[in-house]
Scaffold this motif. Sequence first.
Motif, PDB file in Angstrom:
ATOM      1  N   TRP A  17      71.802  32.667  21.557  1.00 37.23           N
ATOM      2  CA  TRP A  17      71.696  31.001  21.922  1.00 37.23           C
ATOM      3  C   TRP A  17      72.393  30.165  20.727  1.00 37.23           C
ATOM      4  O   TRP A  17      72.846  29.104  21.248  1.00 37.23           O
ATOM      5  CB  TRP A  17      69.943  30.838  21.539  1.00 37.23           C
ATOM      6  N   LEU A  18      72.507  30.847  19.717  1.00 37.85           N
ATOM      7  CA  LEU A  18      73.139  30.107  18.645  1.00 37.85           C
ATOM      8  C   LEU A  18      74.884  29.956  18.975  1.00 37.85           C
ATOM      9  O   LEU A  18      75.400  28.806  18.866  1.00 37.85           O
ATOM     10  CB  LEU A  18      73.291  30.669  17.367  1.00 37.85           C
ATOM     11  N   THR A  19      75.398  30.918  19.371  1.00 39.12           N
ATOM     12  CA  THR A  19      76.773  31.033  19.908  1.00 39.12           C
ATOM     13  C   THR A  19      76.863  30.010  21.281  1.00 39.12           C
ATOM     14  O   THR A  19      77.964  29.659  21.450  1.00 39.12           O
ATOM     15  CB  THR A  19      77.196  32.404  20.155  1.00 39.12           C
ATOM     16  N   GLU A  20      75.992  30.091  22.011  1.00 42.05           N
ATOM     17  CA  GLU A  20      76.049  29.334  23.389  1.00 42.05           C
ATOM     18  C   GLU A  20      76.110  27.849  23.001  1.00 42.05           C
ATOM     19  O   GLU A  20      76.601  27.013  23.585  1.00 42.05           O
ATOM     20  CB  GLU A  20      74.895  29.835  24.493  1.00 42.05           C
ATOM     21  N   ASN A  21      75.099  27.363  22.116  1.00 42.43           N
ATOM     22  CA  ASN A  21      74.469  25.957  21.811  1.00 42.43           C
ATOM     23  C   ASN A  21      75.282  25.363  20.850  1.00 42.43           C
ATOM     24  O   ASN A  21      75.685  24.139  20.707  1.00 42.43           O
ATOM     25  CB  ASN A  21      73.319  25.937  21.734  1.00 42.43           C
ATOM     26  N   PHE A  22      76.026  26.292  19.885  1.00 40.84           N
ATOM     27  CA  PHE A  22      76.531  25.647  18.753  1.00 40.84           C
ATOM     28  C   PHE A  22      78.239  26.159  18.579  1.00 40.84           C
ATOM     29  O   PHE A  22      78.573  26.341  17.565  1.00 40.84           O
ATOM     30  CB  PHE A  22      75.957  26.038  17.473  1.00 40.84           C
ATOM     31  N   GLY A  23      78.914  26.244  19.815  1.00 40.27           N
ATOM     32  CA  GLY A  23      80.154  26.913  19.769  1.00 40.27           C
ATOM     33  C   GLY A  23      81.054  26.092  19.047  1.00 40.27           C
ATOM     34  O   GLY A  23      82.107  26.203  18.343  1.00 40.27           O
ATOM     35  N   GLY A  24      80.717  24.555  19.226  1.00 40.93           N
ATOM     36  CA  GLY A  24      82.032  23.496  18.523  1.00 40.93           C
ATOM     37  C   GLY A  24      81.430  23.739  17.203  1.00 40.93           C
ATOM     38  O   GLY A  24      82.656  23.494  16.313  1.00 40.93           O
ATOM     39  N   PHE A  25      80.443  23.970  16.568  1.00 37.92           N
ATOM     40  CA  PHE A  25      80.265  23.737  15.103  1.00 37.92           C
ATOM     41  C   PHE A  25      80.994  25.071  14.383  1.00 37.92           C
ATOM     42  O   PHE A  25      81.500  24.946  13.621  1.00 37.92           O
ATOM     43  CB  PHE A  25      78.683  24.052  14.842  1.00 37.92           C
ATOM     44  N   PHE A  26      80.829  26.295  15.319  1.00 33.24           N
ATOM     45  CA  PHE A  26      81.347  27.401  14.727  1.00 33.24           C
ATOM     46  C   PHE A  26      82.940  27.549  14.775  1.00 33.24           C
ATOM     47  O   PHE A  26      83.389  27.796  13.919  1.00 33.24           O
ATOM     48  CB  PHE A  26      80.737  28.784  15.298  1.00 33.24           C
ATOM     49  N   ASP A  27      83.560  26.674  15.804  1.00 25.68           N
ATOM     50  CA  ASP A  27      84.876  26.517  15.679  1.00 25.68           C
ATOM     51  C   ASP A  27      85.626  25.862  14.583  1.00 25.68           C
ATOM     52  O   ASP A  27      86.266  26.082  14.213  1.00 25.68           O
ATOM     53  CB  ASP A  27      85.162  25.905  17.171  1.00 25.68           C
ATOM     54  N   PHE A 145      80.037  35.094  16.282  1.00 32.38           N
ATOM     55  CA  PHE A 145      80.152  33.469  15.758  1.00 32.38           C
ATOM     56  C   PHE A 145      81.601  33.135  15.624  1.00 32.38           C
ATOM     57  O   PHE A 145      81.859  32.077  15.995  1.00 32.38           O
ATOM     58  CB  PHE A 145      79.590  33.217  14.355  1.00 32.38           C
TER      59      PHE A 145
END
Length: 276
Positions: A17-27, A145
């Motif tokens: 869920w984190l990788t799908e919804n916060f992809g921009g943040f992790f990038d 991530f």
Amino acid sequence: MEKIIDIGKYVESAVNWLTENFGGFFDFIRMIGNGLIEGAESVLMFTPFYVLIFLLALLAFFKVGKGMAVFTVIGLVFIYLLGFWVETMETLALIVTSTFVALVIAIPLGILMSKSLLAEKIIRPILDFMQTMPAFVYLIPAVLFFSIGKLPGAFATIIFAMPPAVRLTSLGIKQVPSDVVEAARAFGATGTQLLFKVELPLALKTILTGVNQTIMMALSMVVIAGMIAAGGLGEKVLEGINNLNIGLGFESGLSVVILAIILDRITQAFGKQEHE
């Protein structure tokens, strides 16, 4: 035996869920993190090896003594002659970056633990979890991530290496004599003045011990980080293991040991001198 409670399923769902919804943040984190690591590498690679050896030997001489300065020169020249200078600088850049980020997070958390019983009750079990969880497990969310490369290696290293600095910062502040604290308050010191002018200076020896332990634990993650293409000496050690190349494994492992001894003795000396 049949599984009755499936905690892993929920953890996996949370990570997905984190990788799908916060992809921009992790990038964004990956861009900043890679920039820091690559910047540190560039500085170390750009500096001629003999200049770095001289500077580290000089630091060892003034902080530890003549014997350690000689060992630093011999050890680093030996690493250069083995052909592992680039890998050693990659490892050093990863350690410096990871340690810096770990301390930026750990020291404020340690201060918070020393000041709040509630914070200590919440943070202490988390630290226990971070220290006892097998280090390999941290690579799974790190790769999910941030993909493979240097940053997930740094991410796993930060999590693994941070707890000693948190614990020892908290311990150091708690060990400041109560009569000194009361005297400072009697002279009208505010909470901020008390922290920065009394407690942190008196706790500095213990905090520096935490810094030393954080660096040592970061070094212990070198080989594990090599499993996800973090580069450095860890990747060479793994290459030796995978190819059953005893010579390569021994030489790269010996380089890790030399680097660890140099960093350990120098950082220990800072704590001893503060105590004196």
